[in-house]
Motif scaffolding. Sequence first.
Motif, PDB file in Angstrom:
ATOM      1  N   LEU A  22      -8.148   0.524  -3.185  1.00  0.00           N
ATOM      2  CA  LEU A  22      -7.474   1.299  -4.228  1.00  0.00           C
ATOM      3  C   LEU A  22      -8.075   1.069  -5.605  1.00  0.00           C
ATOM      4  O   LEU A  22      -7.788   1.822  -6.539  1.00  0.00           O
TER       5      LEU A  22
ATOM      6  N   THR B 119      -0.168  -1.542  -6.753  1.00  0.00           N
ATOM      7  CA  THR B 119      -1.609  -1.377  -6.543  1.00  0.00           C
ATOM      8  C   THR B 119      -2.346  -2.672  -6.835  1.00  0.00           C
ATOM      9  O   THR B 119      -3.232  -3.090  -6.071  1.00  0.00           O
TER      10      THR B 119
ATOM     11  N   ARG C  96      -5.212   7.457   1.017  1.00  0.00           N
ATOM     12  CA  ARG C  96      -4.707   6.873   2.266  1.00  0.00           C
ATOM     13  C   ARG C  96      -5.511   7.409   3.442  1.00  0.00           C
ATOM     14  O   ARG C  96      -5.756   8.597   3.551  1.00  0.00           O
TER      15      ARG C  96
ATOM     16  N   GLN D  49       0.935   4.047  -3.032  1.00  0.00           N
ATOM     17  CA  GLN D  49       0.550   5.437  -2.807  1.00  0.00           C
ATOM     18  C   GLN D  49       1.721   6.404  -2.921  1.00  0.00           C
ATOM     19  O   GLN D  49       1.570   7.590  -2.650  1.00  0.00           O
TER      20      GLN D  49
ATOM     21  N   LEU E  49       0.834  -1.206   0.000  1.00  0.00           N
ATOM     22  CA  LEU E  49       0.000   0.000   0.000  1.00  0.00           C
ATOM     23  C   LEU E  49       0.864   1.249   0.000  1.00  0.00           C
ATOM     24  O   LEU E  49       0.590   2.208  -0.744  1.00  0.00           O
TER      25      LEU E  49
ATOM     26  N   THR F 114      -4.215  -4.917  -3.927  1.00  0.00           N
ATOM     27  CA  THR F 114      -5.657  -5.156  -4.013  1.00  0.00           C
ATOM     28  C   THR F 114      -5.972  -6.641  -3.958  1.00  0.00           C
ATOM     29  O   THR F 114      -6.893  -7.070  -3.244  1.00  0.00           O
TER      30      THR F 114
ATOM     31  N   GLU G 271      -9.366   5.243  -3.647  1.00  0.00           N
ATOM     32  CA  GLU G 271      -9.501   5.856  -2.329  1.00  0.00           C
ATOM     33  C   GLU G 271      -8.139   6.327  -1.835  1.00  0.00           C
ATOM     34  O   GLU G 271      -7.118   5.686  -2.049  1.00  0.00           O
TER      35      GLU G 271
END
Length: 722
Positions: free
Chosen positions: A713, A656, A719, A646, A642, A660, A717
């Motif tokens: 993600l 990503t 963090r 990000q 994550l 996920t 969305e």
Amino acid sequence: MAGYGWDEYDVRHGGRQTIHDAGNSIDITTEFVKVPGGQHGGSWGVRIKGIPRDDAPARQFTTLVFYAGMEGFGSLKVSNEQDDLGIEGSVTMAGSSNELGDFTLEITEGPDSNKHPPPTHKSYADKPLDRTFVASLQASDDTMWQAKQLLFTSLKVEIDKMIAEYGAEQAPPPWQTFTIPNDIKEGNLHLVQKVFEGEFEFDVIYSSGSAPPVTSRVLTDAIETATELFTERFSNLLSPKAPFDKPKYQPFSKSMFSNLIGGIGYFYGDAVVDRSYASEYEEENEGFWQETAEARSRVGSIKLEGPSELFTSIPSRPFFPRGFLWDEGFHLIPIADWDMDLTLEIIRSWFNLMDEDGWIGREQILGQEARSKVPQEFQVQYPHYANPPTLFLIFESLIDKLESKSPLKATSDPLEFVRSAHLQDPPTAIAYLRTLYPLLKRHYFWFRKTQWGDIKSYDREAFSSKEAYRWRGRNPTHILTSGLDDYPRPQPPHPGELHVDLISWMGMMTRSMRRIATFISEPEDAREFEGYETAIIRNIDDLHWDSNEKTYCDATIDEYEESVHVCHKGYISIFPFLTGLLPADSPRLGAILDLIADEETLWSPFGLRSLSKADPNYGTKEDYWRSPIWMNINYLAVKALLDLAQAQGPHKARATRLYTELRKILVQNVFDNWERTGFAWEQYNAETGLGQRTQHFTGWTSLVVKIMRMPDLSKGEIRDEL
């Protein structure tokens, strides 16, 4: 058991626990609440309910025993008058101690709807089952914890009497036979037994003498309030996010977290320690593990120390009821989101265990009761043995929350000001860290002194000649101190080994110390830690990266006295990534992500396996960390992915996708097992996904709650609350 544990629980207010007793065809619910007030910690109450399961017989009989004992100085006695037939109505005990003051403990008769077994045997005249039985005992402090055995002893005396009077062929039915004697007298341990038919309900109410008395009506209101406050708080802080924001995941998520926080307990007692400081414990000679084993066998080196006290969150109430140092840091990750004040009190309790050198025992097995759950060979603690310093993850979480300056969400909880005091008022957090800081430094430098790795003796080329580390406590099959017990390591063990997981933990610990020093305005210390941190990160690549295998590896010394890598691809291979030591543009990240995504190495349909399928040690021998999926390491992987997803860098898109998918399969597998078996499990099979080893393992497996709370993600969305 078809499952048991907290459905919802908060340490400050209370909650609801359900026991699905399939063997006895009964579901038992206990609703426990705290009622604040007075100068001795307030009062509390428990409502116990029983509902026969669908497969219960037409006439379901159930017996329950509640016991209360007073350890140490103080008094506890049954204050009811006993008639010839037993106790009428509620049972009330009166007690007093220096810590608790005066108090009463009432076991109520319950509502009129309660039914009891009817007379079916002439023995009923002597022991009618519509009465409550009370047996008083005098137990020594060292046997008080064995109340279950004392109960069985009391039962056997009564059973023998029944058989002697009526004969085996004419014995009373079990619900009449398995009853304690009616024997109220002076004592410090009192057993209270009730026998019911069908559904039942009664309360156990503790009223402090320094507060207004608690009644069943007060208890009803307190239970309703506790449920409302828990529901609101969980929704605000830990409710799952997409794709787990569906109704079916709510009970699962609440249960997992409630059992984690419901596993917090207070432990007190002596510990078994070997402080002989035998030269063999330095582990600097080849064949050191044999010398260590011989040193351990010597008489007189093992002593009891303490007593000590510990406030801790444990891995499993029934199976591991004691404190584990490296488990604790993982336990506190979700708890810190829920109650930072509680979290910091637990951390303070751990650091108060530290000796003058900076050592904290990796397992806290305090007192006879705790030792009764541990094989003797694992009870002794050694002051040169370490454990991963995961508590420092929580210091970073605290600083992250303070630096984010995110406004705290409004809540109707009257204790919110206590829970979030360190977050609402940074000077309070600074004062806490300043108080603890000398202990943190002592512990940090103890690590550097005792777990150092040898660079100079073997002409190893590295940025720093000092930043290398080796776990002590090694033998050919295990490094228990690493936490990864039987994970394959170089063979045979050698004093020139270097361990990539340990240097990674040291990098995380050093980063945390730098951030703490900066936060409390210790600039010289911060610069010192920054220097160590830079050297560690450089040396991770210089000492542990293998360009042929394209992974991080342990190092050892071969028969030609040269440093070589030993590469068992698995969890340790990605530790620099797991501990956040690789920047988003690191040239090593592509290979790390390849390793994570490879279905023949780490990736499985249920999460990241601990060891590569291609490794010859995969699934062999004990197979503890040689294939199974562990939630604590998978959590670190999800969080690291994550962070990478990000951040701006060449691996953003791939990170990503992996984040996920890994988040989804981890949660779904733990949920499926919980739904199928009623339990969280210690680990999960990499081939089938089935939970295995210890059931009701609600320690770090509860990190699934934190993973469910992470952003989705796939919908972009941002963090949030990490």
